[in-house]
Enzyme design. Structure first.
Site, PDB file in Angstrom:
ATOM      1  N   HIS A 217      -9.936  -8.849  33.880  1.00  0.00           N
ATOM      2  CA  HIS A 217     -11.345  -8.546  33.592  1.00  0.00           C
ATOM      3  C   HIS A 217     -12.271  -9.420  34.419  1.00  0.00           C
ATOM      4  CE1 HIS A 217     -12.250 -12.044  30.956  1.00  0.00           C
ATOM      5  NE2 HIS A 217     -11.043 -11.870  30.413  1.00  0.00           N
TER       6      HIS A 217
ATOM      7  N   CYS B 117      -5.874 -14.171  29.986  1.00  0.00           N
ATOM      8  CA  CYS B 117      -6.165 -13.048  30.887  1.00  0.00           C
ATOM      9  C   CYS B 117      -6.239 -13.535  32.332  1.00  0.00           C
ATOM     10  CB  CYS B 117      -7.486 -12.398  30.489  1.00  0.00           C
ATOM     11  SG  CYS B 117      -7.426 -11.562  28.879  1.00  0.00           S
TER      12      CYS B 117
END
Length: 418
Positions: free
Chosen positions: A251, A268
């Protein structure tokens, strides 16, 4: 800090490294030279695109390294104007401004007045700077590809490989001529590092994954930037080893940050928004593999063919057994702890018998085969293919996970993905 230039580096890179290692004194720019350089920069306003901000930062380093400090200052001023949330660029710009009044010893030469938080931020920015420079000077050998990509189906038009030790994501195009490196980007990973094993451990997983969806940024908080691409952590190999957790995405960054520190996420993989936009435009859900490794091994494509051959023989033998329709020939290919959608071998047997009865006597073809290798404490293969019986035009798309046990390959997971 003492620093010795590696003799193999070209001179410009020597100078860049010197900049990153805080070992040079920055020259003092003259006012007239600065004005002239500003004018030159204003005349060029390239459209924003992926990787551009980093390229401009590297250009500034090059100019500092070659003594063109006025030009570097003008470029830095333009960069922070275009990307005011680019903290590393702001730091470089501040150093260049300071160099007009006093000698600057190197990157982040600021007074010790910011307290512990400021010192940590400065340390993170210096690390980010060094990682970006390392990516510049340690390029993948021309014509090589990551060793995990043994074979990619034409359906996988792109592939992603992440080298966490270099804080770098590599984007490939897969065509008839093979894998081609399109671009690479700075990334951030988990605050506690890599090799995720449990929910909340703040680590980024290592392994072979696939993009599972493309989340609409309108449904996300600003924290995630321009979008998010979840991956299938934990995959069947992770689950087999008892790994837990989830919600691992590629992301972007919030509006206040152009990029994040090298280790700053909850697990992430985070990219700058312009870089992620390119990734989102490029990848395909369910068919783009994402290999995340602590250190990528780059090999010639010819070596991949050689490496794939022994496993290819095992896969061909499984296909022949499958074509025979005989359970006794198929079953030995499956590990005792095999799992399919949560079913054990015994629970899965009725489904296997039913499938074999439907295709009995028909040759089974494997189409659009992708084979990705992952080696840590075990040697595993992630295989995706279309299973098409003779006379049929299509068949289910399956994914199998194989593990080498002694001299044999065994299937420990099989599932239909499309």
């Amino acid at each position: 800090m003492n620093f010795r230039f590696p003799s193999a580096w070209p001179r410009p890179v020597h100078l860049l490294a010197a900049c990153a290692c805080l070992a040079i004194a920055w020259p003092h720019p003259s006012e007239s030279a600065t004005r002239k350089a500003k004018t030159a920069v204003k005349a060029v306003q390239p459209a924003p695109q992926d990787g551009q901000a980093e390229a401009r930062l590297i250009s500034i380093y090059r100019r500092v390294g070659s003594g063109q400090v006025s030009e570097a200052l003008a470029e830095a001023e333009a960069l922070v104007r275009d990307h005011p949330n680019f903290q590393l660029a702001q730091l470089v710009y501040g150093d260049l401004l300071a160099s007009r009044a006093r000698p600057v010893r190197g990157l982040g030469d600021v007074p010790e007045v910011a307290g512990p938080n400021g010192a940590q931020l400065l340390s993170e920015l210096r690390e980010e700077s060094q990682l970006r420079l390392r990516a510049l000077r340690e390029r993948p050998p021309a014509g090589t590809v990551p060793a995990q990509f043994l074979q990619l189906s034409p359906r996988s038009r792109h592939a992603i490989a992440v080298d966490t030790s270099r804080a770098r994501l590599y984007l490939f195009e897969n065509s008839a001529s093979g894998l081609k490196l399109l671009a690479d980007y700075y990334i951030s990973v988990g605050r506690s590092g890599t090799d995720k094993s449990a929910e909340g451990d703040l680590r980024t997983p290592l392994g072979v994954y696939y993009v599972t969806s493309n989340l609409d940024p309108k449904t996300l908080k600003d924290f995630y930037g321009v979008g998010a691409l979840p991956i299938n952590y934990p995959n069947p190999y992770d689950a087999r080893r008892g790994k837990t957790g989830g919600g691992i995405w590629l992301h972007g960054t919030p509006p206040t940050q152009f990029s994040r520190a090298p280790k700053a996420t909850d697990g992430c993989v985070v990219l700058a928004n312009p870089d992620l936009e390119r990734i989102i435009r490029t990848v395909e859900v369910r068919s783009t593999p994402v290999v995340i490794a602590s250190s990528l091994q780059w090999v010639a494509p010819q070596q991949l063919q050689s490496d794939a051959r022994p496993f290819g023989d095992a896969l061909a033998a499984w296909r022949a057994a499958r074509s025979s329709g005989e359970v006794d020939r198929v079953l030995p290919f499956y590990a005792p702890d095999f799992s399919a959608a949560g079913k054990s071998v015994a629970e899965w047997m009725p489904q296997l018998r039913s499938e074999l009865q439907r295709t009995r006597g028909k040759d089974v073809q494997l189409k659009d085969v992708s084979i990705l290798r992952w080696t840590d404490s075990a040697d595993t293969m992630v295989v995706t293919f279309g299973e098409v019986p003779a006379g049929a035009r299509t068949g289910p798309v399956k994914r199998q996970y194989w593990m080498r046990v002694g001299t044999q390959w065994k299937i420990f997971f099989e599932g239909v993905i499309g």
